[in-house]
Enzyme design. Sequence first.
Site, PDB file in Angstrom:
ATOM      1  N   ASP A  58      -2.796  -5.440   4.666  1.00 21.71           N
ATOM      2  CA  ASP A  58      -2.010  -6.090   3.615  1.00 21.71           C
ATOM      3  C   ASP A  58      -1.311  -7.310   4.205  1.00 21.71           C
ATOM      4  O   ASP A  58      -0.461  -7.185   5.088  1.00 21.71           O
ATOM      5  CB  ASP A  58      -0.986  -5.102   3.066  1.00 21.71           C
ATOM      6  N   SER A  62       3.605  -3.170  -5.285  1.00 19.66           N
ATOM      7  CA  SER A  62       4.179  -4.417  -4.813  1.00 19.66           C
ATOM      8  C   SER A  62       5.622  -4.544  -5.344  1.00 19.66           C
ATOM      9  O   SER A  62       6.455  -3.683  -5.082  1.00 19.66           O
ATOM     10  CB  SER A  62       3.291  -5.586  -5.225  1.00 19.66           C
ATOM     11  N   TRP A  63       5.928  -5.591  -6.108  1.00 22.13           N
ATOM     12  CA  TRP A  63       7.245  -5.701  -6.724  1.00 22.13           C
ATOM     13  C   TRP A  63       7.540  -4.491  -7.600  1.00 22.13           C
ATOM     14  O   TRP A  63       8.690  -4.054  -7.732  1.00 22.13           O
ATOM     15  CB  TRP A  63       7.327  -6.996  -7.530  1.00 22.13           C
ATOM     16  N   HIS A  73      -3.893  -6.240  -0.040  1.00 18.21           N
ATOM     17  CA  HIS A  73      -2.737  -5.957  -0.888  1.00 18.21           C
ATOM     18  C   HIS A  73      -3.085  -5.485  -2.285  1.00 18.21           C
ATOM     19  O   HIS A  73      -2.464  -4.563  -2.806  1.00 18.21           O
ATOM     20  CB  HIS A  73      -1.878  -7.219  -0.984  1.00 18.21           C
ATOM     21  N   GLY A  77       4.899  -8.750  -9.156  1.00 18.07           N
ATOM     22  CA  GLY A  77       5.457 -10.080  -9.352  1.00 18.07           C
ATOM     23  C   GLY A  77       6.477 -10.407  -8.278  1.00 18.07           C
ATOM     24  O   GLY A  77       6.160 -10.264  -7.083  1.00 18.07           O
TER      25      GLY A  77
END
Length: 321
Positions: free
Chosen positions: A268, A110-111, A296, A42
Amino acid sequence: MSSYEHSDPFDQGMLTVSSIHRLHYEQYGKPDGKPIVYLHGGPGGHTQKSNTSYFNPAIYRVVLLDQRGTGKSQPAPEIRENTTPNLVSDIEVLRVHLNIPKWHLVFGGSWGSTLALLYAQAYPDVVGSLLMCGIFTTRKSELDWFRGPTGATSVFPEAFEAFVNYLPPEERDDLTGNYYKRLTSDDHATRVAAAREWNRWDLSIGSLKTDESNFKQLDDEGWSVPHAVLEAHYGMNNFFLEDGQILKEENLAKIRHIPATIIQGRYDMVCPPQTAWELHKALPKSKMIWIPDAGHTPKEPGTQIKLLEACDAHASLDIEA
């Protein structure tokens, strides 16, 4: 290599973490197994049962949680009392609530990789190992890659032009700020429309090969609005971190003893591969795995295979309690 299938959760609940927020969590796999916490992306993503597919249910006790303001956590979307330090603290509150002495594995993409690193730096004694993909440390250089003048915007110029042109010409000098005004509008239709366009850009660049079926998510307000609102909220506040904070020497020193696996798609467009390489070089106990034919998303075939292999490898690590 096939993914793992889990039965329904053996436990789920709501954990009060502030005067506003209650976090939804679920537990899968082996109740007395090696505990792993899955940190979703996110900001503004959420968990689902399919997130357990990387983890052998005969070995792992898998904990999923929806971060503040997302998924089944309540209220959603909610930006009050919603900061990066809040989210990091929540992981520790959940560990204590579940009577888990130490995580065998902290998993984040990711986040989620941002939170995994921050959590390990804040609580290094309760993190046995780290597995991260699509590395994001919130630096300005990484954000410039994502929505700035270089990087993804030069590879996907038509998608970025559509993202920009949603705003009137006089508002295009501050994309995040002016999208944020719409995303936090009192008018429901305005919020939904802005969220669709905000997320369309993310989805346009997430995979090596764009899967048109992914855009169906734009019609799901329960995903689209929280994802856009919280992503913009965190972006407006520089993710509540100093620029380069995660990669500062004094913070990296806190986690150099922790075994880590870093998995990164070579192409990515969301999180520049350079960051993954810098992190790997700074962590002597890390293993770097490049996916030559991936972007990604962890759903890329090559990435999925390596994540499964890495989770199996981490299961055999001898982690001191």
